[in-house]
Design a protein around this motif. Sequence first.
Motif, PDB file in Angstrom:
ATOM      1  N   SER A 133       0.851  -1.191   0.000  1.00 52.60           N
ATOM      2  CA  SER A 133       0.000   0.000   0.000  1.00 52.60           C
ATOM      3  C   SER A 133       0.881   1.233   0.000  1.00 52.60           C
ATOM      4  O   SER A 133       2.096   1.158   0.220  1.00 52.60           O
ATOM      5  N   ARG A 134       0.261   2.350  -0.233  1.00 56.25           N
ATOM      6  CA  ARG A 134       0.972   3.621  -0.138  1.00 56.25           C
ATOM      7  C   ARG A 134       1.226   3.956   1.332  1.00 56.25           C
ATOM      8  O   ARG A 134       0.519   3.479   2.219  1.00 56.25           O
ATOM      9  N   THR A 138       6.832   4.490   0.692  1.00 60.70           N
ATOM     10  CA  THR A 138       6.726   4.742  -0.741  1.00 60.70           C
ATOM     11  C   THR A 138       6.789   6.221  -1.085  1.00 60.70           C
ATOM     12  O   THR A 138       7.246   6.598  -2.165  1.00 60.70           O
ATOM     13  N   LYS A 139       6.344   7.057  -0.159  1.00 62.51           N
ATOM     14  CA  LYS A 139       6.286   8.493  -0.441  1.00 62.51           C
ATOM     15  C   LYS A 139       7.538   9.245  -0.013  1.00 62.51           C
ATOM     16  O   LYS A 139       7.812  10.339  -0.525  1.00 62.51           O
ATOM     17  N   ALA A 158       4.588   2.068  -8.594  1.00 65.63           N
ATOM     18  CA  ALA A 158       3.606   2.065  -7.513  1.00 65.63           C
ATOM     19  C   ALA A 158       3.793   0.809  -6.664  1.00 65.63           C
ATOM     20  O   ALA A 158       4.363  -0.182  -7.124  1.00 65.63           O
ATOM     21  N   ASP A 219      -4.041   6.994   2.986  1.00 69.75           N
ATOM     22  CA  ASP A 219      -4.015   6.301   1.697  1.00 69.75           C
ATOM     23  C   ASP A 219      -3.778   4.804   1.884  1.00 69.75           C
ATOM     24  O   ASP A 219      -4.269   3.987   1.094  1.00 69.75           O
ATOM     25  N   ASP A 223      -6.046   1.679   0.374  1.00 71.77           N
ATOM     26  CA  ASP A 223      -5.508   0.597  -0.439  1.00 71.77           C
ATOM     27  C   ASP A 223      -5.838  -0.775   0.147  1.00 71.77           C
ATOM     28  O   ASP A 223      -6.184  -1.710  -0.579  1.00 71.77           O
ATOM     29  N   ARG A 308       4.278  -4.300 -12.587  1.00 73.36           N
ATOM     30  CA  ARG A 308       4.603  -2.950 -12.124  1.00 73.36           C
ATOM     31  C   ARG A 308       5.819  -2.392 -12.880  1.00 73.36           C
ATOM     32  O   ARG A 308       5.851  -1.209 -13.242  1.00 73.36           O
ATOM     33  N   THR A 312       5.498   0.875 -15.396  1.00 73.35           N
ATOM     34  CA  THR A 312       6.302   2.069 -15.141  1.00 73.35           C
ATOM     35  C   THR A 312       7.065   2.484 -16.386  1.00 73.35           C
ATOM     36  O   THR A 312       7.133   3.677 -16.718  1.00 73.35           O
ATOM     37  N   THR A 324       7.724   9.005  -8.793  1.00 68.06           N
ATOM     38  CA  THR A 324       6.891   7.841  -8.558  1.00 68.06           C
ATOM     39  C   THR A 324       5.798   7.785  -9.601  1.00 68.06           C
ATOM     40  O   THR A 324       5.108   8.773  -9.842  1.00 68.06           O
ATOM     41  N   GLY A 326       2.328   6.499 -10.673  1.00 72.71           N
ATOM     42  CA  GLY A 326       1.096   5.924 -10.165  1.00 72.71           C
ATOM     43  C   GLY A 326       0.466   4.995 -11.162  1.00 72.71           C
ATOM     44  O   GLY A 326       0.587   5.194 -12.365  1.00 72.71           O
ATOM     45  N   VAL A 327      -0.206   3.957 -10.668  1.00 68.86           N
ATOM     46  CA  VAL A 327      -0.831   2.978 -11.546  1.00 68.86           C
ATOM     47  C   VAL A 327      -2.317   2.922 -11.247  1.00 68.86           C
ATOM     48  O   VAL A 327      -2.702   2.885 -10.094  1.00 68.86           O
TER      49      VAL A 327
END
Length: 327
Positions: A133-134, A138-139, A158, A219, A223, A308, A312, A324, A326-327
């Motif tokens: 998950s986000r 990841t961020k 993602a 987020d 997810d 993924r 990308t 990053t 996003g998908v």
Amino acid sequence: MTPPSGSPGPDGTADMDSTADFGSAQRLMTQFTAQLTIQLDRLGHSGRPGSRPGSRHDVRRGGRDRPPTLVAVAHGSRDPEALRTVTALLDRVRALRPGLPVRLGHIELNQPLLTDTLAALRGEAVLVPLLLSRGYHTKQDIPDAVAAAPHLTARIAAPLGPDPLLAEALHARLAEAGHRAGVPHGAGVAAPCGTGVAGVAAPHRAGVVLAAAGSRDPDAAVDVARTAALLSARLGGVPVLPGYASGSGPTVPEAVRALAALGHDRIAVASYFTAPGRFATQCAHAAPRIAAAPLGAHPAVARLILRRYEQTLAFAPLSPPAATVGV
């Protein structure tokens, strides 16, 4: 064999118009094929016999045959089984895509660390988080690691979740652990012969808790909820409630009690973790009956990693600065 122009067709009539139409269709298809081939060549997909996505003819950038390196980013764990599991997962990815360079980097706790993996690389890379998950990793953590490697041209995929392939793997792990959906509520089942019980026996009502790590990032909860819905659909409508090992609730025991309060007496815990570790063990201990194994090296997870990576690359060409996708 097609009759020549003007000769009788199967119904005894001449077929000059249909032959002309066929010739026009052939010319249109030839033009379409030529245009498609040009577009594919521009994307680096040559269509040579025997070529396939991920082969040495698949991604050609800057005149090089070598595709961008897939860097799988794992969280890391003190549980030694975690590293063995992730290694087995990446071995499966390599088997699916021979010739694709695949490397591993951990955010913490295990070697190699992501920063060391990136420091040793040159050229182009696509980072695929083995995270579900986000969230902060990841961020923040992964982009920071890429920013510290300015010698690389990189993109960040993602996270793996949510995705139907994860629901496929979760379903399989539940089945391996012995979970069965049971009889739908209200249907009832016939009492076994010789029991002396008249009518129907009370049906079992299945329920599943999707045990996840948890995060303060809203987020992440979105997810996980989406994955719970995908798994519920995969199970034929069996209710699936998220439960978390950390962060804001509900916890796994709370989710189990919520299902029990709704009348579900066949409750299993699905382990929404890439690999074994402290959180996965903690959540398994909260299961009243069945606790499934983590996702691990399931073939669907290996396919998702490659998905993924490909998504990308298809989203945008590799170019700095890293971003990053996003998908």
